[in-house]
Design a protein around this motif. Structure first.
Motif, PDB file in Angstrom:
ATOM      1  N   ASN A  13      62.404  -6.688 -72.213  1.00 39.50           N
ATOM      2  CA  ASN A  13      63.546  -5.957 -72.496  1.00 39.50           C
ATOM      3  C   ASN A  13      62.956  -5.016 -73.637  1.00 39.50           C
ATOM      4  OD1 ASN A  13      64.946  -5.907 -70.695  1.00 39.50           O
ATOM      5  ND2 ASN A  13      66.476  -7.015 -71.590  1.00 39.50           N
ATOM      6  N   ALA A  14      62.281  -6.396 -74.498  1.00 42.57           N
ATOM      7  CA  ALA A  14      62.216  -5.570 -75.760  1.00 42.57           C
ATOM      8  C   ALA A  14      60.667  -4.915 -76.096  1.00 42.57           C
ATOM      9  CB  ALA A  14      61.828  -6.740 -76.733  1.00 42.57           C
ATOM     10  N   ALA A  15      59.803  -5.668 -75.220  1.00 39.69           N
ATOM     11  CA  ALA A  15      58.580  -5.490 -74.995  1.00 39.69           C
ATOM     12  C   ALA A  15      58.561  -3.969 -74.250  1.00 39.69           C
ATOM     13  CB  ALA A  15      57.847  -5.731 -73.934  1.00 39.69           C
ATOM     14  N   ILE A  33      52.578   3.975 -74.124  1.00 35.94           N
ATOM     15  CA  ILE A  33      52.861   2.906 -72.457  1.00 35.94           C
ATOM     16  C   ILE A  33      51.618   2.405 -72.168  1.00 35.94           C
ATOM     17  CG2 ILE A  33      52.046   5.036 -71.497  1.00 35.94           C
ATOM     18  CD1 ILE A  33      54.780   3.959 -69.692  1.00 35.94           C
ATOM     19  N   GLU A  34      50.587   2.476 -71.867  1.00 35.41           N
ATOM     20  CA  GLU A  34      49.665   1.560 -72.060  1.00 35.41           C
ATOM     21  C   GLU A  34      49.905   0.188 -72.598  1.00 35.41           C
ATOM     22  OE1 GLU A  34      48.190   5.730 -71.406  1.00 35.41           O
ATOM     23  OE2 GLU A  34      49.353   4.660 -73.555  1.00 35.41           O
ATOM     24  N   GLU A  35      49.634   0.371 -74.036  1.00 30.45           N
ATOM     25  CA  GLU A  35      50.055  -1.183 -74.679  1.00 30.45           C
ATOM     26  C   GLU A  35      51.601  -1.986 -74.399  1.00 30.45           C
ATOM     27  OE1 GLU A  35      49.569  -0.087 -78.778  1.00 30.45           O
ATOM     28  OE2 GLU A  35      48.034   1.121 -78.589  1.00 30.45           O
ATOM     29  N   ARG A  36      52.556  -0.972 -74.240  1.00 30.62           N
ATOM     30  CA  ARG A  36      53.922  -2.098 -73.722  1.00 30.62           C
ATOM     31  C   ARG A  36      53.199  -2.593 -72.049  1.00 30.62           C
ATOM     32  NH1 ARG A  36      57.708   2.581 -72.810  1.00 30.62           N
ATOM     33  NH2 ARG A  36      56.080   3.797 -73.520  1.00 30.62           N
ATOM     34  N   GLU A  37      52.789  -1.791 -71.139  1.00 34.49           N
ATOM     35  CA  GLU A  37      52.404  -2.245 -70.512  1.00 34.49           C
ATOM     36  C   GLU A  37      51.507  -3.770 -70.465  1.00 34.49           C
ATOM     37  OE1 GLU A  37      50.646   0.218 -67.701  1.00 34.49           O
ATOM     38  OE2 GLU A  37      52.433   1.513 -67.386  1.00 34.49           O
ATOM     39  N   GLU A  38      50.518  -3.554 -71.228  1.00 32.57           N
ATOM     40  CA  GLU A  38      49.897  -4.845 -71.957  1.00 32.57           C
ATOM     41  C   GLU A  38      50.076  -5.774 -72.592  1.00 32.57           C
ATOM     42  OE1 GLU A  38      45.877  -5.929 -74.783  1.00 32.57           O
ATOM     43  OE2 GLU A  38      46.606  -4.284 -74.109  1.00 32.57           O
ATOM     44  N   LEU A  39      51.794  -4.983 -73.617  1.00 33.67           N
ATOM     45  CA  LEU A  39      52.116  -6.586 -73.736  1.00 33.67           C
ATOM     46  C   LEU A  39      52.908  -7.666 -72.734  1.00 33.67           C
ATOM     47  CD1 LEU A  39      53.417  -7.613 -76.919  1.00 33.67           C
ATOM     48  CD2 LEU A  39      55.170  -5.688 -76.386  1.00 33.67           C
ATOM     49  N   ILE A  40      54.007  -6.240 -71.672  1.00 28.48           N
ATOM     50  CA  ILE A  40      54.561  -7.173 -70.675  1.00 28.48           C
ATOM     51  C   ILE A  40      53.967  -8.348 -69.785  1.00 28.48           C
ATOM     52  CG2 ILE A  40      55.384  -6.579 -68.738  1.00 28.48           C
ATOM     53  CD1 ILE A  40      56.860  -3.439 -70.421  1.00 28.48           C
ATOM     54  N   GLU A  41      52.709  -7.827 -69.724  1.00 33.20           N
ATOM     55  CA  GLU A  41      51.362  -8.643 -68.723  1.00 33.20           C
ATOM     56  C   GLU A  41      51.309  -9.997 -69.489  1.00 33.20           C
ATOM     57  OE1 GLU A  41      47.440  -6.778 -67.891  1.00 33.20           O
ATOM     58  OE2 GLU A  41      48.899  -5.006 -66.751  1.00 33.20           O
ATOM     59  N   LEU A  42      51.173  -9.658 -71.358  1.00 31.15           N
ATOM     60  CA  LEU A  42      51.423 -11.117 -71.409  1.00 31.15           C
ATOM     61  C   LEU A  42      52.215 -12.235 -72.176  1.00 31.15           C
ATOM     62  CD1 LEU A  42      49.561  -9.355 -74.968  1.00 31.15           C
ATOM     63  CD2 LEU A  42      48.129 -11.372 -73.505  1.00 31.15           C
ATOM     64  N   ILE A  43      53.261 -11.136 -71.979  1.00 30.33           N
ATOM     65  CA  ILE A  43      54.698 -12.108 -71.787  1.00 30.33           C
ATOM     66  C   ILE A  43      54.192 -12.402 -70.771  1.00 30.33           C
ATOM     67  CG2 ILE A  43      57.223 -11.877 -71.841  1.00 30.33           C
ATOM     68  CD1 ILE A  43      56.741  -9.498 -73.571  1.00 30.33           C
ATOM     69  N   ALA A  44      54.399 -11.883 -69.363  1.00 30.77           N
ATOM     70  CA  ALA A  44      54.134 -12.976 -67.953  1.00 30.77           C
ATOM     71  C   ALA A  44      53.466 -14.130 -68.096  1.00 30.77           C
ATOM     72  CB  ALA A  44      54.835 -11.990 -67.129  1.00 30.77           C
ATOM     73  N   ASP A  45      52.492 -13.625 -68.203  1.00 27.20           N
ATOM     74  CA  ASP A  45      51.510 -14.783 -68.755  1.00 27.20           C
ATOM     75  C   ASP A  45      51.988 -15.920 -69.559  1.00 27.20           C
ATOM     76  OD1 ASP A  45      49.490 -12.602 -66.868  1.00 27.20           O
ATOM     77  OD2 ASP A  45      48.640 -12.778 -68.164  1.00 27.20           O
ATOM     78  N   GLY A  46      52.445 -15.672 -70.555  1.00 27.44           N
ATOM     79  CA  GLY A  46      52.445 -16.241 -70.825  1.00 27.44           C
ATOM     80  C   GLY A  46      54.273 -17.659 -70.678  1.00 27.44           C
TER      81      GLY A  46
END
Length: 371
Positions: free
Chosen positions: A346-348, A355-368
């Motif tokens: 939600n925060a990401a 939006i491209e950087e938010r999507e990258e951030l979301i991927e980092l969270i999901a991977d972590g």
């Protein structure tokens, strides 16, 4: 769930501190290390309540636990007093980022009000430049220690002064040099966002994002003004949106709730709520529902589908961290890793990033979280 002395805890065998996090509501002058306050105060001949860092930390926590936002804000007189020079601002910003990184934060937005840091002769621009230098030094230091973090500035105007349009122009001027958004802060009751309509009109004309402190010390009218007058994309705290919810009945874990128009708008438009559990208790923001974390409407808002995010507000005043806030919520409401991940996603999604950087951030969270 035992929470250790550093505020960490283990959920499903995983240390909360080790998880990737996003911090959206974190005040620079509310996150100064007590030891740094003592050292900087000594340089300028400023008297402090204690010259022992632990005792000073206790003093902040005690004074902040007042049940009143106005009283809570008085503790900032000490922190802002040691942040009036470029060196002081640079050091506080650097350490702030280092502390975020140590807390597992991979993206953060730090809010602060430049107009409160010019009493020693700095210009507004010099103050923002000093903070940006400190942020970049902190990011570099975190990288050297093996942690990746990015931090953007939320340039904040004080809602009880008349400089908001000037500060809005300052924020836009630094949009390519660290500033990612705008905020208004300070005493909420009696100082609605509508007082700053000229600043918000200017920001809208420049397509510059805003988050607005609302729904903390004032209720639904403040939130409504934040959305209409402030064009807020997020609500700073926003916890009192729960006042627009009528719990019709409860049966076990089943709760029937009737939405008001404002609450439905915030929920359906997925406008992020920057909730800060410990701070909300200290300032009395949830006094309508009770005085303990169990009484906080956080879980109700989450279960009803609001875009809830978890934040510290002020690390020093609340003697907390994002890790600790998540641990307290997990302990109180029996949240698991999926829940904690949802808060970070939600925060990401609400971050003031392309939006491209938010999507990258979301991927980092999901991977972590998957690891």
């Amino acid at each position: 769930m035992p929470i250790d002395q550093h505020g960490d805890a283990v959920v499903q065998g995983v240390s909360i501190r080790s998880l990737p996090k996003v911090s959206l509501h974190d005040h620079l002058d509310g996150g100064v290390r007590p030891a740094t306050i003592i050292e900087l105060a000594d340089r300028i001949g400023l008297e402090v309540p204690s010259t022992d860092a632990d005792d000073l930390a206790d003093w902040f926590a005690e004074k902040s636990d007042s049940g009143s936002l106005v009283e809570y804000l008085k503790t900032f007189d000490l922190t802002t007093a040691v942040m009036q020079t470029a060196d002081g601002l640079r050091r506080v910003a650097r350490e702030f980022v280092e502390d975020l990184a140590a807390d597992g934060v991979i993206y953060g937005e730090v809010r602060w009000a430049p107009e409160q840091h010019v009493t020693a002769g700095l210009s507004l621009e010099e103050a923002v430049e000093a903070v940006q230098e400190g942020i970049e030094e902190g990011e570099d230091a975190a990288e050297r220690s093996g942690r990746d973090i990015r931090v953007g500035q939320l340039i904040t105007a004080m809602r009880h002064t008349d400089r908001s349009l000037e500060i809005a122009r300052l924020a836009v001027a630094f949009r390519n040099n660290g500033a990612v958004g705008f905020d208004i802060a300070g005493p909420e009751e009696g100082f609605p966002p509508s007082n700053h309509r000229a600043a918000f009109d200017y920001l809208a004309s420049e397509f510059f994002p805003t988050t607005v402190h609302a729904g903390e010390a004032a209720g639904l009218d403040s939130i409504r003004s934040a959305l209409i007058d402030g064009r807020a994309l997020r609500l700073g705290h926003g916890v009192r949106i729960a006042e627009d919810l009528d719990v019709v009945s409860r049966s076990g874990e089943e709760v029937l709730v009737q939405f008001g128009d404002l609450a439905r708008w915030v929920r359906d438009r997925e406008i992020p709520l920057e909730l800060s559990p410990s701070s909300n208790l200290q300032t009395g923001a949830i006094e309508r529902w009770g005085t303990t974390l169990e009484d906080h409407p956080f879980d109700l808002l989450y279960q009803l589908g609001f875009s809830v995010t978890v934040n510290v507000d002020n690390r020093t005043m609340s003697r907390t961290s994002l890790t600790r806030e998540l641990a307290l919520l997990a302990e109180t409401f029996e949240y698991d890793l999926d829940d904690l991940e949802a808060f970070q996603l939600n925060a990401a999604a609400g971050a003031f990033l392309p939006i491209e950087e938010r999507e990258e951030l979301i991927e980092l969270i999901a991977d972590g979280f998957e690891r």
